[in-house]
Design a protein around this motif. Sequence first.
Motif, short mmCIF file in Angstrom:
data_model
loop_
_atom_site.label_atom_id
_atom_site.label_comp_id
_atom_site.label_asym_id
_atom_site.label_seq_id
_atom_site.Cartn_x
_atom_site.Cartn_y
_atom_site.Cartn_z
N LYS B 30 0.83 -1.21 0.00
CA LYS B 30 0.00 0.00 0.00
C LYS B 30 0.86 1.26 0.00
O LYS B 30 0.45 2.31 -0.51
N ALA B 31 2.04 1.16 0.60
CA ALA B 31 2.96 2.31 0.64
C ALA B 31 3.69 2.48 -0.67
O ALA B 31 4.44 3.45 -0.85
N GLY B 32 3.51 1.52 -1.59
CA GLY B 32 4.11 1.65 -2.91
C GLY B 32 5.52 1.10 -3.03
O GLY B 32 6.19 1.28 -4.04
N ILE B 33 5.97 0.40 -1.97
CA ILE B 33 7.33 -0.16 -2.01
C ILE B 33 7.33 -1.64 -1.60
O ILE B 33 8.29 -2.14 -1.01
N GLY B 34 6.27 -2.33 -1.99
CA GLY B 34 6.15 -3.74 -1.62
C GLY B 34 6.89 -4.70 -2.53
O GLY B 34 7.06 -5.85 -2.19
N ASN B 35 7.35 -4.22 -3.67
CA ASN B 35 8.00 -5.13 -4.61
C ASN B 35 9.49 -4.86 -4.78
O ASN B 35 10.11 -5.27 -5.76
N VAL B 36 10.05 -4.16 -3.79
CA VAL B 36 11.50 -3.95 -3.79
C VAL B 36 12.09 -4.53 -2.51
O VAL B 36 11.37 -4.92 -1.59
N ASN B 37 13.40 -4.59 -2.45
CA ASN B 37 14.11 -5.06 -1.26
C ASN B 37 14.55 -3.88 -0.42
O ASN B 37 15.52 -3.18 -0.76
N LEU B 38 13.87 -3.66 0.69
CA LEU B 38 14.28 -2.59 1.59
C LEU B 38 15.56 -2.97 2.31
O LEU B 38 15.65 -4.05 2.89
N VAL B 39 16.54 -2.09 2.26
CA VAL B 39 17.76 -2.22 3.05
C VAL B 39 17.69 -1.13 4.10
O VAL B 39 17.79 0.06 3.78
N ARG B 40 17.50 -1.53 5.36
CA ARG B 40 17.25 -0.53 6.38
C ARG B 40 18.49 0.30 6.69
O ARG B 40 19.58 -0.26 6.87
N VAL B 41 18.33 1.60 6.77
CA VAL B 41 19.44 2.48 7.13
C VAL B 41 19.03 3.41 8.25
O VAL B 41 17.86 3.65 8.49
N SER B 42 20.03 3.92 8.95
CA SER B 42 19.82 4.90 10.02
C SER B 42 20.63 6.13 9.69
O SER B 42 21.82 6.00 9.53
N SER B 43 20.08 7.23 9.68
CA SER B 43 18.95 7.74 8.95
C SER B 43 19.23 9.20 8.64
O SER B 43 18.72 10.11 9.26
N ILE B 44 20.12 9.35 7.65
CA ILE B 44 20.57 10.68 7.24
C ILE B 44 20.17 10.92 5.78
O ILE B 44 20.36 10.05 4.93
N LEU B 45 19.61 12.08 5.53
CA LEU B 45 19.31 12.48 4.16
C LEU B 45 20.59 13.02 3.53
O LEU B 45 21.13 14.03 3.99
N PRO B 46 21.11 12.36 2.49
CA PRO B 46 22.37 12.82 1.92
C PRO B 46 22.24 14.25 1.38
O PRO B 46 21.16 14.66 0.95
N PRO B 47 23.34 15.02 1.41
CA PRO B 47 23.32 16.38 0.90
C PRO B 47 22.86 16.38 -0.56
O PRO B 47 23.23 15.47 -1.32
N GLU B 48 22.07 17.33 -0.94
CA GLU B 48 21.60 17.49 -2.32
C GLU B 48 20.63 16.41 -2.78
O GLU B 48 20.27 16.37 -3.95
N ALA B 49 20.21 15.51 -1.90
CA ALA B 49 19.20 14.54 -2.30
C ALA B 49 17.90 15.29 -2.61
O ALA B 49 17.48 16.18 -1.87
N GLU B 50 17.29 14.90 -3.72
CA GLU B 50 16.15 15.64 -4.24
C GLU B 50 14.84 14.94 -3.88
O GLU B 50 14.70 13.73 -4.09
N PHE B 51 13.89 15.68 -3.37
CA PHE B 51 12.57 15.14 -3.05
C PHE B 51 11.85 14.77 -4.34
O PHE B 51 11.62 15.62 -5.20
N THR B 52 11.53 13.49 -4.49
CA THR B 52 10.99 12.98 -5.76
C THR B 52 9.78 12.09 -5.50
O THR B 52 9.86 10.86 -5.60
N PRO B 53 8.64 12.68 -5.14
CA PRO B 53 7.45 11.85 -4.90
C PRO B 53 7.03 11.14 -6.18
O PRO B 53 7.26 11.64 -7.28
N GLY B 54 6.46 9.96 -6.02
CA GLY B 54 5.97 9.22 -7.17
C GLY B 54 7.05 8.48 -7.94
O GLY B 54 6.80 7.95 -9.01
N LEU B 55 8.23 8.43 -7.35
CA LEU B 55 9.35 7.72 -7.97
C LEU B 55 8.99 6.26 -8.21
O LEU B 55 8.46 5.59 -7.33
#
Lengths: 152, 152, 152
Positions: B30-55
């Motif tokens: 339902k969250a739209g990420i059920g068919n990928v392999n989540l690799v859990r990370v803790s938890s920094i947004l890299p510099p210059e990472a771009e907000f991309t909804p609907g990816l």
Amino acid sequence: MLPVPKKYFITAASAEGKSKLTAFDNALLKAGIGNVNLVRVSSILPPEAEFTPGLKIAPGSLVPTAYGSIVSEIPGETIAAAVAVGVSEDSFGVIMEFTGKCSKEEAEATITRMVEEAFEVRGMALKEVKVNAVEHKVEKIGCAFAAAPLWY
Amino acid sequence: MLPVPKKYFITAASAEGKSKLTAFDNALLKAGIGNVNLVRVSSILPPEAEFTPGLKIAPGSLVPTAYGSIVSEIPGETIAAAVAVGVSEDSFGVIMEFTGKCSKEEAEATITRMVEEAFEVRGMALKEVKVNAVEHKVEKIGCAFAAAPLWY
Amino acid sequence: MLPVPKKYFITAASAEGKSKLTAFDNALLKAGIGNVNLVRVSSILPPEAEFTPGLKIAPGSLVPTAYGSIVSEIPGETIAAAVAVGVSEDSFGVIMEFTGKCSKEEAEATITRMVEEAFEVRGMALKEVKVNAVEHKVEKIGCAFAAAPLWY
């Protein structure tokens, strides 16, 4: 992006240890993946990934792996771990892990239902389910472990 | 080294399942990420990472993801999950996850305070907080899930 | 495949926070790895990986890390975290993590025994054990954390 895995296998094993983490470590060794770095993933079989039992992976490698693990310190208790891979005809698959205080047979039945549910909810046809499970009667500190390592 | 992610989005969803893991799997779908392999990370947004909804991300991909998840088997219980990304003016950001037995509003308030604390302790100015949260009233086996997937 | 790490260091730290996750975040900051994305691994030192204390890693990087973490909300309670790396003469090594409600000295003794067991079960000779541990007396919400980050 991180490279998408192209091969996989499934494995399950159990062991005793002098501590919880070394019981886990010993179970990994018996499962044949004790000398690599498991990177836990949730839990999709990439499209076209090839079933490759007996795969050798160099020590220290980072290995994306869907796994389940249970540790018990209650002597006499039976614990079980199961992994299942649901394979589709021509698309990706789904990996499920299950652990519990139950027999190997119960774990196998449960994990098979879980894979069936995962395919049903996706509206996908299930071509085959590969299952690997183990049960363990705890002596002192025991671990049951089941995994689907993904590789290249 | 592992490649540093360049895009991100946030998502939250809840679902029922016949087991704990399939409830989790259904919430991911339902969250739209059920068919990928989540690799859990803790938890920094890299510099210059771009907000991309609907990816869109190809099935089976290894997706670095900060996430929180809660499962309940108590019918009638309300569970909630929230994710927040604190964005700075010109540097990296901080991602926080929260889950609890509370309402969506409480989860949002808590996670916002957590991001504020994370920026304060780093002596960084908080430009914006993006929040996504969900609450779920358990029917039989329910899962609430919130995540910030990082991508390329 | 994912690139095999070539460097490592060990670190341990503790902190208070206003929530469990921010206590964890604060401990990571004190440990010098609060601004990267930890990707948890279990827990092998790759062959020829070089001990590199003081390594600087860019914010937002994905850092394969073996770690242990304990959080307590009981004021006055003592918690501890330890990490140990067992180094062999000419092969891979083994990383162990331990957390518990005990002193730093007990954590160090326990983790050293765990590394010894891991080498014994592998039939490998232990050349050296590097240990880093911390203890923390909880004020309100405290976290003790110990890690072996792997890098390139």
